[in-house]
Design a protein around this motif. Structure first.
Motif, PDB file in Angstrom:
ATOM      1  N   GLN A  90       7.424   1.430  -8.585  1.00 20.74           N
ATOM      2  CA  GLN A  90       6.545   1.531  -9.743  1.00 20.74           C
ATOM      3  C   GLN A  90       5.096   1.518  -9.269  1.00 20.74           C
ATOM      4  O   GLN A  90       4.686   0.592  -8.578  1.00 20.74           O
ATOM      5  N   PRO A  91       4.307   2.532  -9.656  1.00 23.19           N
ATOM      6  CA  PRO A  91       2.886   2.521  -9.280  1.00 23.19           C
ATOM      7  C   PRO A  91       2.155   1.373  -9.973  1.00 23.19           C
ATOM      8  O   PRO A  91       2.451   1.046 -11.116  1.00 23.19           O
ATOM      9  N   VAL A  92       1.219   0.767  -9.252  1.00 21.40           N
ATOM     10  CA  VAL A  92       0.437  -0.337  -9.802  1.00 21.40           C
ATOM     11  C   VAL A  92      -0.994   0.116 -10.060  1.00 21.40           C
ATOM     12  O   VAL A  92      -1.646  -0.360 -10.982  1.00 21.40           O
ATOM     13  N   ARG A 133      -1.535   1.055  -4.722  1.00 22.61           N
ATOM     14  CA  ARG A 133      -0.528   0.028  -4.494  1.00 22.61           C
ATOM     15  C   ARG A 133       0.733   0.371  -5.293  1.00 22.61           C
ATOM     16  O   ARG A 133       0.668   1.036  -6.328  1.00 22.61           O
ATOM     17  N   LEU A 134       1.864  -0.090  -4.791  1.00 23.96           N
ATOM     18  CA  LEU A 134       3.149   0.143  -5.444  1.00 23.96           C
ATOM     19  C   LEU A 134       3.903  -1.180  -5.566  1.00 23.96           C
ATOM     20  O   LEU A 134       3.798  -2.036  -4.690  1.00 23.96           O
ATOM     21  N   ASN A 193       0.833  -1.200   0.000  1.00 25.92           N
ATOM     22  CA  ASN A 193       0.000   0.000   0.000  1.00 25.92           C
ATOM     23  C   ASN A 193       0.871   1.255   0.000  1.00 25.92           C
ATOM     24  O   ASN A 193       1.835   1.357   0.757  1.00 25.92           O
ATOM     25  N   LYS A 194       0.487   2.199  -0.836  1.00 27.11           N
ATOM     26  CA  LYS A 194       1.233   3.449  -1.013  1.00 27.11           C
ATOM     27  C   LYS A 194       1.431   4.210   0.306  1.00 27.11           C
ATOM     28  O   LYS A 194       2.417   4.929   0.460  1.00 27.11           O
ATOM     29  N   ARG A 195       0.557   4.024   1.271  1.00 24.69           N
ATOM     30  CA  ARG A 195       0.680   4.780   2.531  1.00 24.69           C
ATOM     31  C   ARG A 195       1.975   4.468   3.282  1.00 24.69           C
ATOM     32  O   ARG A 195       2.404   5.222   4.135  1.00 24.69           O
ATOM     33  N   TYR A 196       2.616   3.333   2.948  1.00 27.53           N
ATOM     34  CA  TYR A 196       3.862   2.949   3.624  1.00 27.53           C
ATOM     35  C   TYR A 196       5.107   3.273   2.797  1.00 27.53           C
ATOM     36  O   TYR A 196       6.212   2.876   3.146  1.00 27.53           O
ATOM     37  N   GLU A 197       4.923   4.017   1.715  1.00 19.96           N
ATOM     38  CA  GLU A 197       6.036   4.297   0.809  1.00 19.96           C
ATOM     39  C   GLU A 197       7.213   4.970   1.513  1.00 19.96           C
ATOM     40  O   GLU A 197       8.363   4.538   1.363  1.00 19.96           O
TER      41      GLU A 197
END
Length: 121
Positions: free
Chosen positions: A55-57, A61-62, A34-38
């Motif tokens: 890379q964005p999914v 999501r990443l 999840n992007k929030r943990y980037e």
């Protein structure tokens, strides 16, 4: 009273992947999260001098590739679009780099190649 931070399961998985990489169990990892943990994930890799590609999914999501520099260089050349748009050959090479079962990769390659051939006809 001391507060303890409960680590989300995504980050526990990341920490395990980093551990395996550092111990030499794996040369390269693909981790989708999840992007929030980037910020947390990238800071962790930077602190440990681990080469990575993000890379964005979609759907927040990443994909996070990380590992040996040589592997990351190959991924930078090969993965220039979403993973579902890779050619059967690129998909096979990526799976091999990630250490996936080579027989399963061969099956996947043949399946994808035959699907591509039948669409082209």
């Amino acid at each position: 009273m001391q507060e303890t931070m409960v680590m989300p399961i995504d980050m526990k998985v990341l920490m395990n992947h980093i551990y395996e990489f550092k111990k030499g169990v794996r040369q390269m990892i693909l981790f989708t999260f999840n992007k929030r943990y980037e910020t947390f994930a990238l800071e962790r890799l930077k602190r440990q001098n681990i080469d990575y590609i993000i890379q964005p999914v979609g759907n927040d999501r990443l994909n996070l590739f990380f590992g040996k520099k040589e592997c990351m260089d190959a991924v930078r050349v090969m993965v220039t679009r979403p993973l579902n748009q890779l050619t059967p050959e690129e998909d096979f090479m990526l799976g091999a780099l990630l250490g996936y079962d080579i027989c399963a990769q061969c099956e996947r390659y043949c399946e994808r190649k035959c699907r591509t051939c039948s669409v082209a006809q």
